[in-house]
Design a protein around this motif. Structure first.
Motif, PDB file in Angstrom:
ATOM      1  N   GLN A   1     -61.904  23.939 -67.468  1.00 31.84           N
ATOM      2  CA  GLN A   1     -61.385  25.426 -67.497  1.00 31.84           C
ATOM      3  C   GLN A   1     -62.126  26.260 -68.412  1.00 31.84           C
ATOM      4  OE1 GLN A   1     -57.309  25.679 -68.592  1.00 31.84           O
ATOM      5  NE2 GLN A   1     -56.789  25.852 -66.146  1.00 31.84           N
TER       6      GLN A   1
ATOM      7  N   VAL B   1     -64.395  29.646 -67.318  1.00 29.27           N
ATOM      8  CA  VAL B   1     -64.071  30.920 -67.934  1.00 29.27           C
ATOM      9  C   VAL B   1     -65.374  31.467 -68.607  1.00 29.27           C
ATOM     10  CG1 VAL B   1     -63.252  31.959 -70.182  1.00 29.27           C
ATOM     11  CG2 VAL B   1     -61.778  30.271 -68.879  1.00 29.27           C
TER      12      VAL B   1
ATOM     13  N   SER C   1     -63.460  37.047 -59.336  1.00 29.59           N
ATOM     14  CA  SER C   1     -61.924  36.694 -59.872  1.00 29.59           C
ATOM     15  C   SER C   1     -61.576  35.616 -58.834  1.00 29.59           C
ATOM     16  CB  SER C   1     -61.145  37.947 -59.717  1.00 29.59           C
ATOM     17  OG  SER C   1     -61.270  38.644 -60.669  1.00 29.59           O
TER      18      SER C   1
ATOM     19  N   VAL D   1     -63.345  32.481 -59.956  1.00 29.93           N
ATOM     20  CA  VAL D   1     -62.758  31.917 -61.153  1.00 29.93           C
ATOM     21  C   VAL D   1     -61.653  31.184 -60.938  1.00 29.93           C
ATOM     22  CG1 VAL D   1     -61.883  32.319 -63.718  1.00 29.93           C
ATOM     23  CG2 VAL D   1     -64.095  33.367 -62.696  1.00 29.93           C
TER      24      VAL D   1
ATOM     25  N   LEU E   1     -58.821  28.119 -62.742  1.00 31.70           N
ATOM     26  CA  LEU E   1     -57.948  28.795 -63.527  1.00 31.70           C
ATOM     27  C   LEU E   1     -57.067  29.513 -62.639  1.00 31.70           C
ATOM     28  CD1 LEU E   1     -58.324  29.745 -66.814  1.00 31.70           C
ATOM     29  CD2 LEU E   1     -59.075  31.822 -65.597  1.00 31.70           C
TER      30      LEU E   1
ATOM     31  N   THR F   1     -53.981  35.162 -58.937  1.00 29.77           N
ATOM     32  CA  THR F   1     -54.785  35.268 -60.224  1.00 29.77           C
ATOM     33  C   THR F   1     -55.860  36.093 -60.237  1.00 29.77           C
ATOM     34  OG1 THR F   1     -54.093  32.699 -60.475  1.00 29.77           O
ATOM     35  CG2 THR F   1     -56.292  33.737 -61.532  1.00 29.77           C
TER      36      THR F   1
ATOM     37  N   ILE G   1     -56.572  39.386 -62.563  1.00 30.28           N
ATOM     38  CA  ILE G   1     -57.642  39.397 -63.430  1.00 30.28           C
ATOM     39  C   ILE G   1     -58.230  40.896 -63.044  1.00 30.28           C
ATOM     40  CG2 ILE G   1     -60.217  38.661 -63.578  1.00 30.28           C
ATOM     41  CD1 ILE G   1     -58.867  35.976 -62.996  1.00 30.28           C
TER      42      ILE G   1
ATOM     43  N   TYR H   1     -61.182  40.838 -68.758  1.00 36.35           N
ATOM     44  CA  TYR H   1     -61.364  39.566 -68.095  1.00 36.35           C
ATOM     45  C   TYR H   1     -60.891  38.288 -68.968  1.00 36.35           C
ATOM     46  CZ  TYR H   1     -63.572  35.087 -66.544  1.00 36.35           C
ATOM     47  OH  TYR H   1     -64.011  33.688 -66.639  1.00 36.35           O
TER      48      TYR H   1
ATOM     49  N   THR I   1     -57.149  38.540 -69.922  1.00 35.93           N
ATOM     50  CA  THR I   1     -56.437  37.768 -68.782  1.00 35.93           C
ATOM     51  C   THR I   1     -56.362  36.295 -68.639  1.00 35.93           C
ATOM     52  OG1 THR I   1     -56.832  40.013 -67.660  1.00 35.93           O
ATOM     53  CG2 THR I   1     -55.825  38.127 -66.302  1.00 35.93           C
ATOM     54  N   CYS I   2     -57.721  35.825 -69.015  1.00 38.15           N
ATOM     55  CA  CYS I   2     -58.014  34.475 -68.743  1.00 38.15           C
ATOM     56  C   CYS I   2     -56.947  33.763 -69.689  1.00 38.15           C
ATOM     57  CB  CYS I   2     -59.468  33.946 -69.046  1.00 38.15           C
ATOM     58  SG  CYS I   2     -60.497  34.529 -67.688  1.00 38.15           S
TER      59      CYS I   2
END
Length: 390
Positions: free
Chosen positions: A79, A83, A115, A118, A123, A145, A149, A231, A234-235
């Motif tokens: 992860q 990211v 997004s 990712v 994620l 998700t 994002i 970003y 939010t991650c």
């Protein structure tokens, strides 16, 4: 805790040192915001500060990967690397916009593609701690998700209208979120937490950049910076809340069941509120939701007479009140938190409306005092001519 503080210091120092280099590159590549009637700055100022923030973030994460305490976080899953790759991509998209002013549809499409990439990379929001609600399929998880994002990226982008405003609000939210994720990590066998790591690195790059970005700014973060911050925050939220076992959360007396959903919303409350108001306002006028105007929250602060620094500090205060009031629920009763919150609301409301109230009092003053200058008049005349695009 000491390791996290070390990572934050690394992020601060790296971002601070990279920023002058990025400023030189921004000037050389033509990423310089021209002065327009709606701008705060009165001289052409380079943007693209997000590149310095990205470099600071990657440096801090690489340092973290070499520490004994956090090495396992990088080895357990990929992860952290997802990211970082997403951060590079979203920053590159922002750099392209800072240089060439991309069409908003093209930029939004790029945000969505990154997004989805990712989310596809792992994620994802797997579960939502509301009762026993779990996402029904991988497709729904990826879509949810990606949507979250994109919304957060644009929320931070919308609020980036004054020197230091977006960086300060995200830093405040990041501190609140880091406290909560650290508390969560202490309930697990290992105290190491990817969410806390992302948060402290993000706070560090915000603070390092603020040293160059406080009014009058030497460099703007641009879309490369605002999109990167939206970003990253939010991650961190997805890493923490997207995989929480609802039953475990409900069983803990220290972690109220509603906190995993409440805190991410409150951390970005001001940016999201500003974005929703702007989109609604523009759609009602038949305009594009990305059409720039001078009706954002920070523009209204300037219009009633605040200086740039004063408006930023007051909006930071509102962000801190909202974010840290939610954190206080972990340590105090709801009644104590409510009392502190209401006191803060009264104080910040008075500070927000003080220039307006001063003008009202001046109009009612005796004739001999009518021409006395008000404390914020100079700032008001200055900002009436210059309001930055967002």
């Amino acid at each position: 805790m000491r390791v996290y503080l070390f990572i934050a210091v690394v992020a601060i120092c790296a971002t601070y040192l990279f920023t002058p280099l990025v400023r030189h590159l921004a000037i050389r590549w033509g990423a310089v915001g021209r002065v327009r009637a709606r701008d705060v700055h009165i001289v052409p100022t380079p943007r693209m500060g997000g590149l310095a923030m990205l470099m600071g973030f990657v440096t801090a994460m690489l340092f973290a990967s070499k520490t004994a305490f956090l090495r396992g976080v990088f080895q357990q899953n990929h992860q952290a690397w997802v990211v970082m790759v997403g951060a590079v991509l979203i920053c590159l998209l922002g750099i392209a916009d800072d240089i060439w002013d991309l069409d908003w549809m093209l930029k939004l499409s790029g945000q969505l593609l990154i997004s989805v990439f990712v989310a596809w990379g792992g994620l994802q929001i797997i579960s939502l701690p509301i009762g026993s609600l779990v996402t029904a399929s991988p497709t729904i998880s990826i879509a949810l998700t990606a949507l979250l994002i994109v919304v957060s990226i644009n929320a931070v982008n919308f609020v980036d209208g004054l020197d230091g405003l977006a960086a300060g609000i995200v830093a405040i939210g990041g501190v609140a979120f880091a406290i909560y994720s650290y508390i969560l990590a202490r309930t697990s066998p290992s105290y190491a937490s990817m969410a806390t790591l992302i948060d402290v690195a993000m706070v560090g790059i915000c603070l390092g950049f603020l040293l160059h970005n406080w009014h009058p700014a030497k460099l703007f973060m641009g879309d490369s910076g605002s999109m990167l911050l939206g970003y990253l925050i939010t991650c961190a939220s997805i890493v923490m809340t997207g995989r929480i076992d609802p039953a475990t959360v409900r069983a803990s007396i220290y972690l109220p069941a509603f906190m995993p959903i409440l805190l991410p919303v409150l951390v970005l409350f001001l940016p999201v509120l500003d974005m929703l108001m702007a989109i609604s306002r523009r759609l009602c006028k038949g305009q594009s939701p990305m059409h720039p105007d001078r009706m954002h929250l920070h523009h209204r602060m300037l219009r009633i007479g605040h200086s740039v620094q004063g408006a930023v500090l007051i909006l930071w205060g509102w962000a801190a009140l909202i974010a840290f009031s939610s954190i206080m629920l972990l340590f105090f009763t709801s009644w104590h938190v409510l009392v502190v919150f209401l006191v803060g609301v009264v104080a910040l409301t008075c500070a927000t409306m003080s220039p307006y109230l001063q003008r009202r009092l001046a109009k009612g003053a005796p004739k001999g005092h009518e021409d006395e200058p008000l404390p914020h008049c100079a700032g008001s005349r200055y900002t009436a001519r210059h309001t930055r695009r967002r």
